[in-house]
Design an enzyme around this catalytic site. Structure first.
Site, PDB file in Angstrom:
ATOM      1  N   GLN A  81       0.815  -1.214   0.000  1.00 31.18           N
ATOM      2  CA  GLN A  81       0.000   0.000   0.000  1.00 31.18           C
ATOM      3  C   GLN A  81       0.851   1.268   0.000  1.00 31.18           C
ATOM      4  O   GLN A  81       2.046   1.243   0.323  1.00 31.18           O
ATOM      5  CB  GLN A  81      -0.912   0.026   1.227  1.00 31.18           C
ATOM      6  N   HIS A  82       0.180   2.375  -0.342  1.00 32.40           N
ATOM      7  CA  HIS A  82       0.658   3.741  -0.113  1.00 32.40           C
ATOM      8  C   HIS A  82       1.776   4.233  -1.026  1.00 32.40           C
ATOM      9  O   HIS A  82       1.988   5.435  -1.125  1.00 32.40           O
ATOM     10  CB  HIS A  82       1.149   3.934   1.330  1.00 32.40           C
ATOM     11  N   ASP A 239      -2.297  -4.801  -0.200  1.00 31.72           N
ATOM     12  CA  ASP A 239      -1.949  -6.102   0.383  1.00 31.72           C
ATOM     13  C   ASP A 239      -2.860  -6.512   1.533  1.00 31.72           C
ATOM     14  O   ASP A 239      -3.261  -7.678   1.634  1.00 31.72           O
ATOM     15  CB  ASP A 239      -0.482  -6.144   0.803  1.00 31.72           C
TER      16      ASP A 239
END
Length: 479
Positions: A81-82, A239
């Site tokens: 992520q991110h 994820d």
């Protein structure tokens, strides 16, 4: 590996350290073939990776799957992520991706919180209070420190978006991963024009958000891949949302994931909004919500402590009143991005094994502290805590979670839950099923249940006390 009874699907887990691919029988959930290839990550406060490495690793992982990948009818990518991926007009990375655990944007996070009305305003609008991990803060950091890179950027993607785009040729994302950016508003389930304007990001640079169950596209060219042209590509997701799919998670069942980062989360029917910022109000990949708390320091930090002591990671010993806060990479929960590790209570008779146990305790403490905020108020506390991730099969991790939580712990036998969740999403395209129902049909959450033990309230109180007293020092960071 086994032979297949039904159509084949591919689930991908592109994590911080490597990319894994599973070819799965959509009928039974049996893994028919698998492959894995590593990535490199820069060291230090700035954590970066070249997105081209993710693609190369995906191609290699699929190559290891052999003919089974070629026979697959659908594919889905779960990814870390991110991360901020910036692409030029030709679709090439402008610079290495800024990863989730790059904490250089902490000043930008704090400034954005103030500029947009404070934590409560952010939580009500976006569902989360952005920290240094969130993509919006990384874009703000990039605009401030590398304006030439921003001017060269023609598209902004998340890690899983980048790989999906390489498969289909189209820029897409999903609500689960988009909810971790800080510029997707959970209140409206759309990109927030006001936030984008505040950070100078043109919404035309962002991918289309694909709805749950919608086909993102098809494999547009076989090229380096074993897929047949026209293979269906699912939306993919982040994820943690992929792992929730992989477990077939029902609302109210808590999950504690022990990986490079540590997370606690649960599926909820209610849109979360925690003004303290402890809980991120993420969307899931199905249409529900995935309130989640994350720490930056988990298995990697504890393994580093074990290595410094010259001990095996299982060589823990009970006893002593030592506290170790293993915040080796700064910390997200609690929000101390400048922190380093802290040791308190060292005595002449302290053993190495006790030091190592204190590292486990410090890593688990923050996750359990957030668990009550993650769960809905009416959650059944007798439901076992699902323990997943790389540390889940470690005896020391299992016993530490049991002792500090006082809860029963279940360890699913299925491995690679992110890739399995992505595979379930791909299978849902073929069967029309809810991907979580696909995973439940596959029995992915089945595994031994460890009975609860008496909660070690004294250890929790001791760690909380040290953390409270040391917070100003930790927030200042090392000199």
């Amino acid at each position: 590996m086994s032979s297949a009874d039904g159509p084949l699907v591919v689930g991908v887990d592109s994590s911080t350290q490597s990319t894994k691919a599973l070819v799965v029988d959509a009928a039974t959930g049996a893994v028919v073939a698998s492959g894995q290839a590593p990535h490199t990550v820069s060291a230090g406060q700035g954590r970066e990776s070249d997105p081209e490495q993710w693609w190369t690793a995906l191609c290699e992982a699929l190559r290891q799957c052999g003919d089974a990948a070629h026979r697959a009818s659908a594919v889905s990518v779960g990814g870390q992520q991110h991360g901020l991926v910036t692409l030029d007009a030709a679709g090439r990375p402008v610079r290495p991706a800024l990863l989730w655990n790059d904490v250089r944007s902490a000043p930008q996070a704090r400034r954005l919180i103030d500029e947009m009305g404070g934590p409560k305003a952010w939580s009500e609008r976006v569902g989360s209070v952005p920290g240094a991990s969130f993509t919006v803060t990384k874009w703000a950091w990039l605009a401030e420190h590398e304006p030439d890179a921003v001017r060269a950027t023609a598209a902004v993607r998340l890690p899983h978006d980048y790989l999906t785009q390489r498969l289909t040729g189209d820029g897409t994302t999903d609500r689960g991963d988009a909810s971790g950016t800080g510029w997707w508003a959970s209140a409206t389930e759309s990109y927030d024009d006001h936030i984008l304007a505040r950070v100078g990001l043109d919404p035309a640079l962002l991918p289309r958000v694909v709805r749950p169950g919608e086909v993102a596209g098809t494999v547009h060219s076989s090229g380096e891949l074993p897929f047949s042209k026209g293979t269906l590509v699912a939306a993919g997701t982040g994820d943690n949302a992929a792992a929730a799919l992989g477990l077939g998670l029902q609302p109210g069942t808590p999950v504690l994931s022990l990986g490079t980062s540590g997370t606690v989360y649960a599926v909820s029917r209610h849109r979360p909004a925690d003004p303290t910022g402890t809980v991120a109000g993420f969307a899931d990949a199905r249409g529900d919500w995935l309130p989640l708390a994350c720490t930056l320091n988990c298995t990697l930090a504890v393994d580093r402590v074990a290595a410094l002591l010259g001990l095996d990671r299982e060589a823990v010993e009970p006893g002593g009143d030592i506290t170790l806060l293993p915040y080796l990479d700064g910390e997200r929960t609690p929000d101390l991005p400048n922190a380093s590790g802290l040791l308190h209570g060292l005595r002449h008779d302290t053993t190495g094994g006790q030091l190592l146990q204190a590292a486990y305790d410090g890593a688990v403490h923050a996750l359990l502290g957030a668990l009550d905020l993650v769960l809905d108020a009416d959650a059944d506390l007798s439901v076992p805590l699902l323990l997943i991730g790389g540390g889940a099969r470690g005896t020391a991790w299992q016993q530490t979670v049991r002792r500090l939580s006082g809860r029963a712990v279940q360890v699913p036998e299925a491995r690679e839950l992110v890739a399995l969740g992505a595979a379930a999403q791909a299978a849902g395209l073929l069967t029309g099923e809810d991907p979580a129902a696909v995973a439940r049909r596959w029995g992915t959450a089945q595994g031994p249940v460890l009975d609860p033990v008496e909660q070690d309230a004294a250890a929790l109180a001791r760690i909380s006390g040290v953390l409270s007293d040391a917070a100003p020092l930790l927030d200042r960071g090392p000199r």
